[in-house]
Design a protein around this motif. Structure first.
Motif, PDB file in Angstrom:
ATOM      1  N   HIS A   1       0.860  -1.186   0.000  1.00  0.00           N
ATOM      2  CA  HIS A   1       0.000   0.000   0.000  1.00  0.00           C
ATOM      3  C   HIS A   1       0.896   1.236   0.000  1.00  0.00           C
ATOM      4  N   PRO A   2       0.779   2.093  -1.022  1.00  0.00           N
ATOM      5  CA  PRO A   2       1.604   3.309  -1.040  1.00  0.00           C
ATOM      6  C   PRO A   2       1.216   4.245   0.089  1.00  0.00           C
ATOM      7  N   PRO A   3       2.126   5.138   0.501  1.00  0.00           N
ATOM      8  CA  PRO A   3       1.820   6.036   1.616  1.00  0.00           C
ATOM      9  C   PRO A   3       0.693   7.018   1.302  1.00  0.00           C
ATOM     10  N   ARG A   4       0.514   7.347   0.083  1.00  0.00           N
ATOM     11  CA  ARG A   4      -0.587   8.214  -0.321  1.00  0.00           C
ATOM     12  C   ARG A   4      -1.570   7.359  -1.121  1.00  0.00           C
ATOM     13  N   SER A   5      -2.700   7.892  -1.441  1.00  0.00           N
ATOM     14  CA  SER A   5      -3.654   7.110  -2.216  1.00  0.00           C
ATOM     15  C   SER A   5      -3.044   6.764  -3.568  1.00  0.00           C
ATOM     16  N   GLY A   6      -3.411   5.632  -4.056  1.00  0.00           N
ATOM     17  CA  GLY A   6      -2.869   5.170  -5.326  1.00  0.00           C
ATOM     18  C   GLY A   6      -3.094   3.681  -5.452  1.00  0.00           C
ATOM     19  N   PRO A   7      -2.576   3.090  -6.524  1.00  0.00           N
ATOM     20  CA  PRO A   7      -2.802   1.655  -6.721  1.00  0.00           C
ATOM     21  C   PRO A   7      -2.088   0.825  -5.663  1.00  0.00           C
ATOM     22  N   VAL A   8      -2.687  -0.289  -5.322  1.00  0.00           N
ATOM     23  CA  VAL A   8      -2.082  -1.247  -4.394  1.00  0.00           C
ATOM     24  C   VAL A   8      -1.385  -2.296  -5.259  1.00  0.00           C
ATOM     25  N   PHE A   9      -0.125  -2.589  -4.940  1.00  0.00           N
ATOM     26  CA  PHE A   9       0.670  -3.523  -5.721  1.00  0.00           C
ATOM     27  C   PHE A   9       0.725  -4.883  -5.042  1.00  0.00           C
ATOM     28  N   GLU A  10       0.778  -5.941  -5.832  1.00  0.00           N
ATOM     29  CA  GLU A  10       0.920  -7.291  -5.294  1.00  0.00           C
ATOM     30  C   GLU A  10       2.387  -7.683  -5.335  1.00  0.00           C
ATOM     31  N   GLY A  11       2.785  -8.472  -4.351  1.00  0.00           N
ATOM     32  CA  GLY A  11       4.173  -8.897  -4.298  1.00  0.00           C
ATOM     33  C   GLY A  11       4.327 -10.200  -3.547  1.00  0.00           C
ATOM     34  N   ALA A  12       5.575 -10.634  -3.435  1.00  0.00           N
ATOM     35  CA  ALA A  12       5.875 -11.864  -2.711  1.00  0.00           C
ATOM     36  C   ALA A  12       7.244 -11.734  -2.064  1.00  0.00           C
ATOM     37  N   ALA A  13       7.357 -12.335  -0.893  1.00  0.00           N
ATOM     38  CA  ALA A  13       8.638 -12.436  -0.198  1.00  0.00           C
ATOM     39  C   ALA A  13       9.035 -13.904  -0.219  1.00  0.00           C
ATOM     40  N   PHE A  14      10.269 -14.175  -0.575  1.00  0.00           N
ATOM     41  CA  PHE A  14      10.744 -15.542  -0.716  1.00  0.00           C
ATOM     42  C   PHE A  14      11.485 -15.985   0.535  1.00  0.00           C
ATOM     43  N   PRO A  15      11.578 -17.305   0.765  1.00  0.00           N
ATOM     44  CA  PRO A  15      12.301 -17.802   1.947  1.00  0.00           C
ATOM     45  C   PRO A  15      13.741 -17.313   2.011  1.00  0.00           C
ATOM     46  N   SER A  16      14.326 -17.005   0.865  1.00  0.00           N
ATOM     47  CA  SER A  16      15.700 -16.479   0.834  1.00  0.00           C
ATOM     48  C   SER A  16      15.780 -15.059   1.367  1.00  0.00           C
ATOM     49  N   GLY A  17      14.623 -14.412   1.509  1.00  0.00           N
ATOM     50  CA  GLY A  17      14.586 -13.035   1.974  1.00  0.00           C
ATOM     51  C   GLY A  17      14.289 -12.058   0.855  1.00  0.00           C
ATOM     52  N   HIS A  18      14.537 -12.444  -0.388  1.00  0.00           N
ATOM     53  CA  HIS A  18      14.281 -11.563  -1.519  1.00  0.00           C
ATOM     54  C   HIS A  18      12.794 -11.253  -1.646  1.00  0.00           C
ATOM     55  N   ALA A  19      12.507 -10.104  -2.251  1.00  0.00           N
ATOM     56  CA  ALA A  19      11.120  -9.688  -2.448  1.00  0.00           C
ATOM     57  C   ALA A  19      10.945  -9.189  -3.870  1.00  0.00           C
ATOM     58  N   VAL A  20       9.750  -9.358  -4.375  1.00  0.00           N
ATOM     59  CA  VAL A  20       9.405  -8.887  -5.712  1.00  0.00           C
ATOM     60  C   VAL A  20       8.021  -8.255  -5.653  1.00  0.00           C
ATOM     61  N   VAL A  21       7.853  -7.157  -6.391  1.00  0.00           N
ATOM     62  CA  VAL A  21       6.567  -6.473  -6.474  1.00  0.00           C
ATOM     63  C   VAL A  21       6.216  -6.315  -7.947  1.00  0.00           C
ATOM     64  N   LEU A  22       4.979  -6.634  -8.273  1.00  0.00           N
ATOM     65  CA  LEU A  22       4.487  -6.485  -9.633  1.00  0.00           C
ATOM     66  C   LEU A  22       4.014  -5.042  -9.800  1.00  0.00           C
ATOM     67  N   ASP A  23       4.870  -4.223 -10.433  1.00  0.00           N
ATOM     68  CA  ASP A  23       4.568  -2.796 -10.593  1.00  0.00           C
ATOM     69  C   ASP A  23       3.487  -2.542 -11.626  1.00  0.00           C
ATOM     70  N   ASP A  24       3.535  -3.266 -12.723  1.00  0.00           N
ATOM     71  CA  ASP A  24       2.585  -3.048 -13.809  1.00  0.00           C
ATOM     72  C   ASP A  24       2.238  -4.397 -14.424  1.00  0.00           C
ATOM     73  N   PRO A  25       1.112  -5.002 -14.014  1.00  0.00           N
ATOM     74  CA  PRO A  25       0.781  -6.331 -14.511  1.00  0.00           C
ATOM     75  C   PRO A  25       0.565  -6.372 -16.020  1.00  0.00           C
TER      76      PRO A  25
END
Length: 164
Positions: free
Chosen positions: A11-35
């Motif tokens: 969730h962005p700090p201001r109003s705007g689109p909510v992005f989906e993402g995933a955190a991996f067991p390795s600690g890495h994270a990915v966010v889908l900015d533009d599906p």
């Protein structure tokens, strides 16, 4: 490795689109900015993601009952920090219909300082601002006691004077 990636919404700090993402067991994270076009952001961790391009955003983890879980955690923390708190529990969060004065003060302080809704506060922010509200209430209570004492002094009848 038996762990799987854990989904979240960013969730962005201001109003705007909510992005989906995933955190991996390795600690890495990915966010889908533009599906639509498949743009993604990778980071070493979710913390790094929040420090980088999504500074000030809030992560909502999948499969978590936020309100009840957070309220239970805060109540346990409050009781652990104060012996008096254990004897005076907060209203059962399941039966609560409106915010306590303490929560309203914390929300007002948070929204004034951070400029986002209280509902988007991280659990750490909730704890910190509830602590600030406690400090405010302690000062208020001391001032009220001082005023009550002063009123009691003024309401006492003056001793009779003997002018003889």
């Amino acid at each position: 490795m038996s762990e799987f990636a854990r989904g979240f919404r960013l969730h962005p700090p201001r109003s705007g689109p909510v992005f989906e993402g995933a955190a991996f067991p390795s600690g890495h994270a990915v966010v889908l900015d533009d599906p639509k076009y498949g743009f993604v952001t990778f980071a070493e961790s979710t913390e790094e993601l929040l420090r980088g391009g999504y500074h000030g955003a809030r992560i909502e983890w999948a499969g978590r009952e936020g309100c009840a879980e957070c309220a239970d955690y805060l109540e346990r923390k409050r009781q652990a920090e104060s012996p008096e708190a254990a004897a005076t529990p907060l209203v059962d969060p399941a039966n609560r219909t409106e915010a306590t004065l303490r929560e309203r003060i914390a929300a007002a302080l948070f929204e004034q300082n951070i400029r986002i809704p209280w509902a988007m506060a991280y659990p750490d922010d909730v704890i910190n601002y509830l602590g600030d509200a406690d400090a405010f209430l302690a000062v208020r209570d001391a001032e009220l006691q001082h005023l009550r004492d002063r009123i009691a002094e003024l309401e006492q009848p003056a001793p009779e004077r003997s002018d003889r």
